[in-house]
Design an enzyme around this catalytic site. Structure first.
Site, PDB file in Angstrom:
ATOM      1  N   THR A  13      -1.701 -12.186 -45.895  1.00 42.65           N
ATOM      2  CA  THR A  13      -0.732 -12.920 -46.704  1.00 42.65           C
ATOM      3  C   THR A  13       0.682 -12.417 -46.417  1.00 42.65           C
ATOM      4  O   THR A  13       0.894 -11.262 -46.054  1.00 42.65           O
ATOM      5  CB  THR A  13      -1.048 -12.802 -48.200  1.00 42.65           C
ATOM      6  OG1 THR A  13      -0.938 -11.437 -48.618  1.00 42.65           O
ATOM      7  CG2 THR A  13      -2.461 -13.304 -48.485  1.00 42.65           C
ATOM      8  N   SER A  15       2.720 -13.066 -43.916  1.00 42.73           N
ATOM      9  CA  SER A  15       2.681 -12.484 -42.566  1.00 42.73           C
ATOM     10  C   SER A  15       3.656 -13.133 -41.598  1.00 42.73           C
ATOM     11  O   SER A  15       3.512 -13.003 -40.385  1.00 42.73           O
ATOM     12  CB  SER A  15       1.260 -12.578 -42.006  1.00 42.73           C
ATOM     13  OG  SER A  15       0.699 -13.864 -42.173  1.00 42.73           O
ATOM     14  N   GLY A  18       7.961  -8.794 -41.050  1.00 42.41           N
ATOM     15  CA  GLY A  18       7.776  -7.467 -41.612  1.00 42.41           C
ATOM     16  C   GLY A  18       6.427  -6.838 -41.334  1.00 42.41           C
ATOM     17  O   GLY A  18       5.819  -7.029 -40.279  1.00 42.41           O
ATOM     18  N   ILE A  19       5.949  -6.057 -42.305  1.00 41.34           N
ATOM     19  CA  ILE A  19       4.671  -5.372 -42.173  1.00 41.34           C
ATOM     20  C   ILE A  19       3.541  -6.374 -41.988  1.00 41.34           C
ATOM     21  O   ILE A  19       2.625  -6.155 -41.192  1.00 41.34           O
ATOM     22  CB  ILE A  19       4.417  -4.479 -43.405  1.00 41.34           C
ATOM     23  CG1 ILE A  19       5.388  -3.289 -43.407  1.00 41.34           C
ATOM     24  CG2 ILE A  19       2.982  -3.976 -43.421  1.00 41.34           C
ATOM     25  CD1 ILE A  19       5.329  -2.442 -44.666  1.00 41.34           C
ATOM     26  N   GLY A  20       3.604  -7.493 -42.701  1.00 40.83           N
ATOM     27  CA  GLY A  20       2.543  -8.503 -42.590  1.00 40.83           C
ATOM     28  C   GLY A  20       2.405  -9.041 -41.180  1.00 40.83           C
ATOM     29  O   GLY A  20       1.284  -9.198 -40.672  1.00 40.83           O
ATOM     30  N   SER A 141       1.912   0.849 -52.118  1.00 36.07           N
ATOM     31  CA  SER A 141       3.154   1.548 -51.768  1.00 36.07           C
ATOM     32  C   SER A 141       3.077   2.976 -52.277  1.00 36.07           C
ATOM     33  O   SER A 141       2.356   3.265 -53.252  1.00 36.07           O
ATOM     34  CB  SER A 141       4.345   0.840 -52.419  1.00 36.07           C
ATOM     35  OG  SER A 141       5.515   1.626 -52.342  1.00 36.07           O
ATOM     36  N   TYR A 154       8.300  -2.584 -60.367  1.00 37.60           N
ATOM     37  CA  TYR A 154       7.641  -2.624 -59.055  1.00 37.60           C
ATOM     38  C   TYR A 154       6.565  -1.546 -58.972  1.00 37.60           C
ATOM     39  O   TYR A 154       5.433  -1.819 -58.552  1.00 37.60           O
ATOM     40  CB  TYR A 154       8.695  -2.411 -57.968  1.00 37.60           C
ATOM     41  CG  TYR A 154       8.125  -2.237 -56.578  1.00 37.60           C
ATOM     42  CD1 TYR A 154       7.597  -3.317 -55.878  1.00 37.60           C
ATOM     43  CD2 TYR A 154       8.119  -0.979 -55.953  1.00 37.60           C
ATOM     44  CE1 TYR A 154       7.084  -3.155 -54.595  1.00 37.60           C
ATOM     45  CE2 TYR A 154       7.618  -0.816 -54.674  1.00 37.60           C
ATOM     46  CZ  TYR A 154       7.098  -1.910 -54.002  1.00 37.60           C
ATOM     47  OH  TYR A 154       6.578  -1.740 -52.735  1.00 37.60           O
TER      48      TYR A 154
END
Length: 264
Positions: A13, A15, A18-20, A141, A154
Site C-alpha cells: 500500500t 507504493s 518513498g519506502i513503499g 516506526s 502519530y
C-alpha cells in the site's frame, strides 16, 4: 541468500513513492507480482514506469484507492480480491502540539495508519490461512516506542500497529502465515527530500548530509549516526516476506539505526 518469490502476489500500500516504492521494487526484483497502490491514477502510472525502468521484467498491477476510508479499502479489495503478501505501508505523519491536535486529526491518523491495515488484513488473511502460506507486514516506526513529544498522535497510531501485528500473529498461529511489524527510523524518503528541498538548495548540502545532521540533532542515540536509505528499510521487509523468514512472526523488527536505546 537467494530470495525468490515467483508465483506470489504482493500488495504494497502507498507504493507510488518513498519506502513503499522501494519495497515494491525489492519484491518485484525477487520475482513477485507487485500491486502498486496510490491515491491517483497519475502517481500510480508514473510509479509503474519508474519500476519498469529499474526492474525491466517486473509483473505489475495497478490499484488506485485512498485507504484512509472504509470505501477506499473496499475499492482496493474489490480490485484485488486476494494476495499472498500484504505490506501495510500506507500512513501519514506530521508534527503538531498535543493541545492543538483536535479530534478530527486524531481520527484521520487512526483511520489511515491503523484501520487501513485492520481492514486489509481482515480481508486477505483468511485465504492465506486456507493456502497455509502468507506474509503480512505492518510498516510501523521507531516512534512507536520512542514517542515524539511533537507528534503524539502519530506515535500512538504507530504503537497500535505493534499491538495489531502481534495479535494477528497469535490469531493465525500455526497456519503457515506470518505477521510482523518493521520499524524504520529516520529515512531519506521522497517525503524527507521534499521537506528539506529548500534547505538543500540554499546550503548546497546533500540530502544525506541534511539527514545526518537531523539525526545527530534530534535522534542523537542513533548508532549508525545517519539516516537510513529507503533501500535499507526495504531489504528488511523483503526478507520478512520471504520463504526463508518462516520462523519470524509476531516480531517488531527495528531498522532504526539503533535510535531506540535498549537491547530488545
Amino acid at each position: 541468500m537467494d530470495i525468490r518469490l515467483e508465483g506470489k502476489t504482493a500488495l504494497v500500500t502507498a507504493s507510488s513513492g518513498g519506502i513503499g516504492f522501494a519495497i515494491a521494487k525489492g519484491l518485484a526484483a525477487s520475482g513477485a507480482k507487485v500491486v502498486l497502490n496510490g491515491r491517483s491514477e497519475a502517481t500510480v502510472a508514473a510509479a509503474k514506469q519508474r519500476l519498469l525502468a529499474e526492474v525491466s521484467d517486473a509483473d505489475i498491477v495497478l490499484a488506485v484507492a485512498d485507504l484512509s476510508t472504509d470505501a477506499g479499502c473496499e475499492q482496493l479489495i474489490n480490485t484485488i480480491p486476494s494476495v499472498d503478501i500484504l505490506v501495510n505501508n500506507a500512513g501519514i505523519y506530521g508534527p503538531q502540539d498535543f493541545f492543538e491536535t483536535d479530534d478530527a486529526t486524531w481520527e484521520q491518523y487512526w483511520q489511515t495508519n491503523v484501520m487501513s491495515g485492520v481492514r486489509l488484513a481482515r480481508a486477505y488473511l483468511p485465504a492465506m490461512q486456507q493456502q497455509a502460506w502468507g506474509r503480512v507486514v505492518f510498516i510501523s516506526s521507531e516512534s512507536a516506542r520512542n514517542i515524539p513529544a511533537d507528534m503524539i498522535h502519530y506515535g500512538v497510531s504507530k504503537t497500535a500497529q505493534l499491538s495489531l501485528s502481534r495479535g494477528l500473529a497469535k490469531r493465525v498461529a500455526g497456519s503457515g502465515v506470518t505477521v510482523n511489524a518493521v520499524l524504520p527510523g529516520p529515512t531519506i524518503s521522497d517525503g524527507f527530500e521534499t521537506m528539506v528541498a529548500e534547505e538543500a538548495e540554499r546550503t548546497g548540502k546533500s540530502f544525506e548530509q541534511i539527514g545526518k545532521e537531523f539525526v545527530m540533532t534530534h535522534r542523537a542515540s542513533s548508532v549508525i549516526q545517519r539516516a537510513a536509505s529507503v533501500e535499507e528499510v526495504a531489504n528488511m521487509v523483503v526478507y520478512v516476506c520471504s520463504k526463508q523468514a518462516s520462523a519470524t512472526s509476531g516480531a517488531a523488527l527495528r531498522v532504526d539505526g539503533g535510535v531506540v536505546d535498549d537491547i530488545l
